[in-house]
Write a protein that holds these residues in place. Structure first.
Motif, PDB file in Angstrom:
ATOM      1  N   PRO A   1      40.636-115.391  62.329  1.00  0.00           N
ATOM      2  CA  PRO A   1      42.230-115.407  61.803  1.00  0.00           C
ATOM      3  C   PRO A   1      43.031-114.220  62.505  1.00  0.00           C
ATOM      4  CG  PRO A   1      40.682-115.608  60.115  1.00  0.00           C
ATOM      5  CD  PRO A   1      39.843-115.058  61.171  1.00  0.00           C
TER       6      PRO A   1
ATOM      7  N   LEU B   1      43.519-115.286  66.053  1.00  0.00           N
ATOM      8  CA  LEU B   1      44.590-116.365  66.161  1.00  0.00           C
ATOM      9  C   LEU B   1      45.960-115.829  65.826  1.00  0.00           C
ATOM     10  CD1 LEU B   1      42.905-119.381  64.504  1.00  0.00           C
ATOM     11  CD2 LEU B   1      43.906-119.195  66.779  1.00  0.00           C
ATOM     12  N   SER B   2      45.884-114.888  64.867  1.00  0.00           N
ATOM     13  CA  SER B   2      47.384-114.405  64.433  1.00  0.00           C
ATOM     14  C   SER B   2      47.921-113.751  65.726  1.00  0.00           C
ATOM     15  CB  SER B   2      47.502-113.451  63.145  1.00  0.00           C
ATOM     16  OG  SER B   2      46.561-112.579  63.338  1.00  0.00           O
TER      17      SER B   2
ATOM     18  N   TYR C   1      47.468-114.098  68.940  1.00  0.00           N
ATOM     19  CA  TYR C   1      47.797-114.826  69.758  1.00  0.00           C
ATOM     20  C   TYR C   1      48.929-115.628  69.558  1.00  0.00           C
ATOM     21  CZ  TYR C   1      47.527-119.216  72.431  1.00  0.00           C
ATOM     22  OH  TYR C   1      48.045-120.252  73.271  1.00  0.00           O
ATOM     23  N   ALA C   2      49.324-115.972  68.198  1.00  0.00           N
ATOM     24  CA  ALA C   2      50.233-116.598  67.650  1.00  0.00           C
ATOM     25  C   ALA C   2      51.568-115.604  67.855  1.00  0.00           C
ATOM     26  CB  ALA C   2      50.297-116.906  66.219  1.00  0.00           C
ATOM     27  N   ALA C   3      51.430-114.389  67.724  1.00  0.00           N
ATOM     28  CA  ALA C   3      52.307-113.422  67.865  1.00  0.00           C
ATOM     29  C   ALA C   3      52.741-113.488  69.509  1.00  0.00           C
ATOM     30  CB  ALA C   3      52.130-112.127  67.476  1.00  0.00           C
TER      31      ALA C   3
ATOM     32  N   TYR D   1      52.193-115.679  71.465  1.00  0.00           N
ATOM     33  CA  TYR D   1      52.787-116.902  71.924  1.00  0.00           C
ATOM     34  C   TYR D   1      54.377-117.050  71.620  1.00  0.00           C
ATOM     35  CZ  TYR D   1      52.744-121.945  73.427  1.00  0.00           C
ATOM     36  OH  TYR D   1      53.148-123.194  73.890  1.00  0.00           O
ATOM     37  N   ILE D   2      54.665-116.498  70.491  1.00  0.00           N
ATOM     38  CA  ILE D   2      55.994-116.627  69.993  1.00  0.00           C
ATOM     39  C   ILE D   2      56.858-115.588  70.901  1.00  0.00           C
ATOM     40  CG2 ILE D   2      57.598-115.709  67.836  1.00  0.00           C
ATOM     41  CD1 ILE D   2      56.180-118.018  67.069  1.00  0.00           C
TER      42      ILE D   2
ATOM     43  N   PHE E   1      56.177-115.188  74.281  1.00  0.00           N
ATOM     44  CA  PHE E   1      56.256-115.785  75.293  1.00  0.00           C
ATOM     45  C   PHE E   1      57.481-116.853  75.083  1.00  0.00           C
ATOM     46  CE2 PHE E   1      54.925-120.230  77.427  1.00  0.00           C
ATOM     47  CZ  PHE E   1      55.135-119.589  78.619  1.00  0.00           C
ATOM     48  N   LEU E   2      57.637-117.588  73.960  1.00  0.00           N
ATOM     49  CA  LEU E   2      58.772-118.516  73.794  1.00  0.00           C
ATOM     50  C   LEU E   2      60.065-117.871  73.718  1.00  0.00           C
ATOM     51  CD1 LEU E   2      57.211-120.855  71.240  1.00  0.00           C
ATOM     52  CD2 LEU E   2      57.204-121.145  73.568  1.00  0.00           C
TER      53      LEU E   2
END
Lengths: 53, 305
Positions: free
Chosen positions: A9, A12-13, A15-17, A19-20, A22-23
């Motif tokens: 987790p 993943l969190s 990575y999520a941060a 990725y956000i 990057f967006l």
């Protein structure tokens, strides 16, 4: 396996941060850099074009 | 017609048949979808038919010669320039869909399985950057990847490079990066939806029966979320083959795609029939590729089981 489960987790969190981020990159940098360097983005293409001509 | 005639047995039977036909589910269903069907027919099928018809004609300056010919298809399939452009477009589009799905899956998984009560907030955060114009976002990537852009300035500031690199912009890599960013949401959402539908008790059952996290993911979660992965791959792959704005803005001469050639034929070159033949050829190849992608993913899904 427990270590993986504990790490997952968190990994993943993070990575999520990322990725956000990057967006949001274009949204963040367009206002900051457009005034200073926006035109410079064209320079290599113009140089290449000039060398071809 | 008289009342006596109306009441005659054959007419009565015909009337009864007509009323039962009108009341049948099939006819009522067709009547219900007819406005949408007409809309799809006029706005989707008709333009495609016009394009297909144009592809069999020839153009002499401003006049279209309506004589049937396959010459445009011969040019589209045999001229090296169009073959190379089509091949490059397919490679770029496949790379973009693969990269987008690979990058989108973990975040969709995170939101679905670990998002808790903040799922809506995460989804909201993902969609915000896409409220801005597509063109503006592509232009932003020019600023980021440009000669004196964010990335070059950052790398120079860190002392990694001595002078700005010209390898970041105006090539197919720049097109892939930009398209991967531009289509991210369209990959995350279908994968998230399919992950939400995964029955959590099946994952628990797999764990109870001795599967580790990786094994239960590979044998339960991934196969069950395959429909979302297929949708995401197709949603990204099909439009990116035909994208011409991104290659035009960030692609340079190395990132030109088939859509740029099609646009040139419909614009400056004024050769609509060749442009139409290129469009139809691309459409057929993309359809075959989409079909192949679905078959491959389904085969992988069966193998995983």
């Amino acid at each position: 396996m427990t270590a993986i489960r504990r790490f997952l987790p968190g990994w993943l969190s993070s990575y999520a941060a990322l990725y956000i981020l990057f967006l949001y990159l274009p949204v963040i940098f367009l206002p900051i850099f457009s005034n200073q360097h926006g035109g410079d983005a064209e320079i290599p293409a113009l140089r290449r074009h000039a060398s071809l001509v | 017609m008289t009342a006596a005639a109306e009441g005659s047995p054959p007419l009565r039977i015909a009337g009864a048949r007509r009323s039962s036909l009108l009341q049948s589910e099939a006819v009522q269903g067709f009547a219900l979808i007819s406005p949408t069907f007409a809309y799809a027919l006029i706005l989707l099928v008709l333009p495609i038919l016009v394009v297909i018809a144009h592809s069999f004609w020839t153009q002499d300056y401003l006049t279209i010669d309506h004589t049937f010919t396959l010459e445009n298809y011969r040019i589209a399939l045999t001229e090296p320039i169009y073959r190379d452009l089509l091949w490059r477009s397919l490679c770029i589009s496949l790379s973009v869909s693969l990269l987008t799905v690979l990058l989108a899956y973990p975040i969709a998984y995170f939101i679905s399985f670990h998002g808790g009560r903040h799922k809506s907030l995460w989804l909201f955060l993902i969609t915000i950057p896409f409220w801005t114009s597509y063109l503006l976002r592509v232009m932003s990537w020019k600023v980021i990847l440009g000669y004196n852009g964010v990335l070059n300035s950052g790398l120079m500031g860190l002392g990694i490079i001595d002078e700005p690199s010209t390898a970041l912009l105006y090539n197919s890599t720049a097109v892939i990066i930009t398209l991967t960013h531009a289509w991210a949401t369209f990959a995350i959402l279908p994968i998230f939806v399919s992950l939400e539908k995964v029955d959590r008790t099946l994952v628990e059952a797999a764990t109870d029966l001795g599967d580790g996290p990786l094994r239960s993911f590979l044998r339960v979660t991934l196969p069950l979320s395959a429909p979302g992965v297929i949708s995401a791959a197709l949603i990204v792959m099909i439009p990116t083959v035909g994208d011409y704005v991104t290659p035009k803005l960030v692609g340079g001469k190395d990132g030109v795609m088939i859509a740029n050639a099609i646009q040139a034929q419909f614009g400056k070159a004024s050769n609509w029939p060749l442009g139409a033949a290129l469009s139809v050829t691309t459409m057929v190849i993309v359809s075959l590729m989409a079909g192949a992608t679905v078959l491959i993913i389904r085969a992988l899904q069966r193998l995983a089981r």
